[in-house]
Design a protein around this motif. Structure first.
Motif, PDB file in Angstrom:
ATOM      1  N   ARG A   1       0.135   2.449   6.165  1.00 29.26           N
ATOM      2  CA  ARG A   1      -0.181   3.608   5.320  1.00 29.26           C
ATOM      3  C   ARG A   1       0.948   3.922   4.329  1.00 29.26           C
ATOM      4  O   ARG A   1       0.885   4.904   3.607  1.00 29.26           O
ATOM      5  CB  ARG A   1      -0.483   4.827   6.200  1.00 29.26           C
ATOM      6  N   GLY A   2       1.982   3.075   4.336  1.00 25.84           N
ATOM      7  CA  GLY A   2       3.085   3.251   3.389  1.00 25.84           C
ATOM      8  C   GLY A   2       4.076   4.327   3.793  1.00 25.84           C
ATOM      9  O   GLY A   2       4.813   4.839   2.954  1.00 25.84           O
ATOM     10  N   LEU A   3       4.101   4.651   5.077  1.00 21.86           N
ATOM     11  CA  LEU A   3       4.991   5.706   5.575  1.00 21.86           C
ATOM     12  C   LEU A   3       6.083   5.127   6.459  1.00 21.86           C
ATOM     13  O   LEU A   3       5.884   4.118   7.118  1.00 21.86           O
ATOM     14  CB  LEU A   3       4.190   6.724   6.396  1.00 21.86           C
ATOM     15  N   GLY A   4       7.209   5.819   6.507  1.00 23.83           N
ATOM     16  CA  GLY A   4       8.231   5.523   7.492  1.00 23.83           C
ATOM     17  C   GLY A   4       7.893   6.271   8.772  1.00 23.83           C
ATOM     18  O   GLY A   4       7.040   7.165   8.784  1.00 23.83           O
ATOM     19  N   LEU A   5       8.568   5.906   9.852  1.00 26.93           N
ATOM     20  CA  LEU A   5       8.349   6.561  11.137  1.00 26.93           C
ATOM     21  C   LEU A   5       9.706   6.938  11.718  1.00 26.93           C
ATOM     22  O   LEU A   5      10.550   6.074  11.941  1.00 26.93           O
ATOM     23  CB  LEU A   5       7.599   5.636  12.101  1.00 26.93           C
ATOM     24  N   GLU A   6       9.920   8.225  11.914  1.00 27.88           N
ATOM     25  CA  GLU A   6      11.143   8.746  12.531  1.00 27.88           C
ATOM     26  C   GLU A   6      10.765   9.359  13.860  1.00 27.88           C
ATOM     27  O   GLU A   6      10.087  10.386  13.907  1.00 27.88           O
ATOM     28  CB  GLU A   6      11.811   9.793  11.636  1.00 27.88           C
TER      29      GLU A   6
END
Length: 126
Positions: free
Chosen positions: A90-95
Motif C-alpha cells: 500500500r506504499g506505507l512504512g510500518l512502525e
C-alpha cells in the motif's frame, strides 16, 4: 470489518493509563484505537482479525499518510510477514512498538502535524 468502529472525533493526544487502557481526549476507552490522518475511532475486534481489520481500515481512508504506527500492547510484537508485505504494498512504512511507546510517539507526531495512520491496542488486564 470484523470488529466495530465508533467515531470519537478529530485527532487529540492519547495516553495509556496505569491500568493499561487508552485515554483519548481526556476520556478512558475500553477499546483499541484506530486513527486516520484526521479522525480517531474506538475499535473492538477479535485478536485473530486485527491485522485484516487494519488493512480494511487503511483501504477506506482517502489518504492513509506515510506509515502505520502500530502499538501492539504491553510488549513489542512484530507484525506477521504477510501483514508487513500488505502494508508495504500500500506504499506505507510500518512502525511497530509497544503501546506505551506508540502513544508517546503518536503525541509527538501529531504535534509535528505528520500524516500517518495508527492502530493502538490496550494492554489486557489480568
Amino acid at each position: 470489518m470484523s470488529g466495530s468502529l465508533i467515531r470519537l472525533g478529530p485527532r487529540a493526544p492519547v495516553s495509556l493509563t496505569p491500568g493499561g487502557t487508552l485515554q483519548f481526549a481526556g476520556t478512558i476507552r475500553d477499546a483499541a484505537l484506530l486513527i486516520s490522518t484526521a479522525e480517531v475511532f474506538a475499535w473492538t475486534a477479535p485478536e485473530d482479525s486485527r491485522e485484516a481489520d487494519i488493512l480494511r481500515f487503511l483501504d477506506t481512508r482517502e489518504t492513509p499518510g506515510d506509515f502505520l504506527l502500530y502499538g501492539t500492547g504491553a510488549s513489542l510484537r512484530f507484525a506477521s510477514p504477510a501483514f508487513a508485505r500488505q502494508i508495504e504494498k500500500r506504499g506505507l512504512g510500518l512502525e511497530t512498538m509497544d503501546t506505551a511507546a506508540a502513544c508517546r510517539t503518536y503525541n509527538v507526531l501529531i504535534a509535528e502535524r505528520r500524516r500517518f495512520t495508527a492502530a493502538l491496542l490496550p494492554i489486557p488486564r489480568g
